[in-house]
Design a protein around this motif. Structure first.
Motif, PDB file in Angstrom:
ATOM      1  N   UNK A  26     -24.090   7.884 145.547  1.00  0.00           N
ATOM      2  CA  UNK A  26     -25.048   8.969 145.844  1.00  0.00           C
ATOM      3  C   UNK A  26     -24.244  10.083 146.840  1.00  0.00           C
ATOM      4  N   UNK A  27     -23.775   9.200 147.870  1.00  0.00           N
ATOM      5  CA  UNK A  27     -23.098  10.258 148.801  1.00  0.00           C
ATOM      6  C   UNK A  27     -21.876  10.814 148.520  1.00  0.00           C
ATOM      7  N   UNK A  28     -21.077  10.170 147.722  1.00  0.00           N
ATOM      8  CA  UNK A  28     -19.571  10.821 147.299  1.00  0.00           C
ATOM      9  C   UNK A  28     -19.629  11.327 145.731  1.00  0.00           C
ATOM     10  N   UNK A  29     -20.618  10.536 144.794  1.00  0.00           N
ATOM     11  CA  UNK A  29     -20.439  11.118 143.468  1.00  0.00           C
ATOM     12  C   UNK A  29     -19.595  10.094 142.770  1.00  0.00           C
ATOM     13  N   UNK A  30     -18.773   9.381 143.314  1.00  0.00           N
ATOM     14  CA  UNK A  30     -17.720   8.417 142.798  1.00  0.00           C
ATOM     15  C   UNK A  30     -18.355   7.137 142.084  1.00  0.00           C
ATOM     16  N   UNK A  31     -17.916   7.172 140.846  1.00  0.00           N
ATOM     17  CA  UNK A  31     -18.384   5.946 140.111  1.00  0.00           C
ATOM     18  C   UNK A  31     -17.404   4.846 140.305  1.00  0.00           C
ATOM     19  N   UNK A  32     -17.475   3.898 141.311  1.00  0.00           N
ATOM     20  CA  UNK A  32     -16.529   2.969 141.646  1.00  0.00           C
ATOM     21  C   UNK A  32     -16.789   1.625 140.920  1.00  0.00           C
ATOM     22  N   UNK A  33     -17.784   1.479 140.711  1.00  0.00           N
ATOM     23  CA  UNK A  33     -18.202   0.074 139.854  1.00  0.00           C
ATOM     24  C   UNK A  33     -18.710   0.012 138.597  1.00  0.00           C
ATOM     25  N   UNK A  34     -18.518  -1.049 137.740  1.00  0.00           N
ATOM     26  CA  UNK A  34     -19.173  -0.870 136.510  1.00  0.00           C
ATOM     27  C   UNK A  34     -19.366  -2.567 135.974  1.00  0.00           C
ATOM     28  N   UNK A  35     -20.162  -2.623 135.068  1.00  0.00           N
ATOM     29  CA  UNK A  35     -20.470  -3.927 134.360  1.00  0.00           C
ATOM     30  C   UNK A  35     -21.017  -3.986 133.131  1.00  0.00           C
ATOM     31  N   UNK A  36     -20.816  -5.005 132.539  1.00  0.00           N
ATOM     32  CA  UNK A  36     -21.724  -5.130 131.209  1.00  0.00           C
ATOM     33  C   UNK A  36     -23.231  -5.477 131.293  1.00  0.00           C
ATOM     34  N   UNK A  44     -14.779   0.232 138.499  1.00  0.00           N
ATOM     35  CA  UNK A  44     -14.776   1.125 137.262  1.00  0.00           C
ATOM     36  C   UNK A  44     -13.311   1.718 136.864  1.00  0.00           C
ATOM     37  N   UNK A  45     -13.373   1.797 135.423  1.00  0.00           N
ATOM     38  CA  UNK A  45     -12.098   2.420 134.878  1.00  0.00           C
ATOM     39  C   UNK A  45     -12.379   3.655 134.540  1.00  0.00           C
ATOM     40  N   UNK A  46     -13.468   4.348 135.003  1.00  0.00           N
ATOM     41  CA  UNK A  46     -13.803   5.776 134.885  1.00  0.00           C
ATOM     42  C   UNK A  46     -12.831   6.686 135.707  1.00  0.00           C
ATOM     43  N   UNK A  47     -12.616   7.708 135.029  1.00  0.00           N
ATOM     44  CA  UNK A  47     -11.883   8.606 135.717  1.00  0.00           C
ATOM     45  C   UNK A  47     -12.313   9.673 136.628  1.00  0.00           C
ATOM     46  N   UNK A  48     -13.547   9.674 136.737  1.00  0.00           N
ATOM     47  CA  UNK A  48     -14.338  10.585 137.894  1.00  0.00           C
ATOM     48  C   UNK A  48     -14.950   9.942 138.888  1.00  0.00           C
TER      49      UNK A  48
END
Length: 162
Positions: free
Chosen positions: A123-133, A158-162
């Motif tokens: 929430x503080x940075x808006x960065x999507x740093x982690x992902x999971x199945x 995360x493999x997201x680019x944002x």
């Protein structure tokens, strides 16, 4: 019988039937239903710092929900799961579904299984740093869908680019 009259009558009946079927929308597919429920569950999750939204999120889960998290362990009830959500997620993380990842399979006489990939964004940075199945088991009872089992696993960067 006048054949022209009969043909025009049949044509009118066919046109009326087509108009009636166009006016009656098709019921949503199971995929669309579960996708809409997934959106609702996680829209509430994403705003769960608001107690009303946390309650809306909780309402999607069965009281005896089992939640299996590969790095966080297991909770055996909705109350325990929501307590963890409030403590560790609300106001800290939001969840987004990876585009195109949701797969839905019916479970005969029960409901559906949903699988996909989700990202967690700070929430503080808006960065999507982690992902999971994830895998969620949805039960349909008396017209109401609830989640009875959740697996969140394979947590990774995360493999997201944002």
């Amino acid at each position: 019988m006048n054949h022209a009259f009969a043909r025009s009558g049949i044509a009118l009946l066919a046109a009326a039937a087509m108009a009636a079927s166009a006016a009656t929308p098709e019921p949503p597919t199971l995929q669309a239903t579960i996708a809409a429920l997934d959106t609702a569950v996680f829209d509430a999750f994403n705003h769960c710092a608001d107690p009303a939204q946390l309650q809306a999120h909780a309402a999607h889960f069965a009281p005896d929900v089992e939640f299996y998290h590969d790095t966080g362990g297991v909770t055996w009830t909705r109350d325990a799961m929501i307590a963890n959500t409030a403590k560790y997620a609300c106001g800290h993380y939001t969840r987004e579904l990876a585009a195109g990842s949701l797969q839905v399979v019916p479970v005969k006489d029960f409901g559906a299984i949903a699988q996909g990939v989700h990202r967690f964004c700070r929430v503080d940075t808006g960065r999507c740093e982690g992902e999971a199945d994830f895998t969620m088991v949805w039960r349909l009872r008396d017209g109401q869908w609830t989640i009875t089992r959740v697996l969140s696993y394979g947590h990774r960067p995360s493999t997201a680019t944002h």
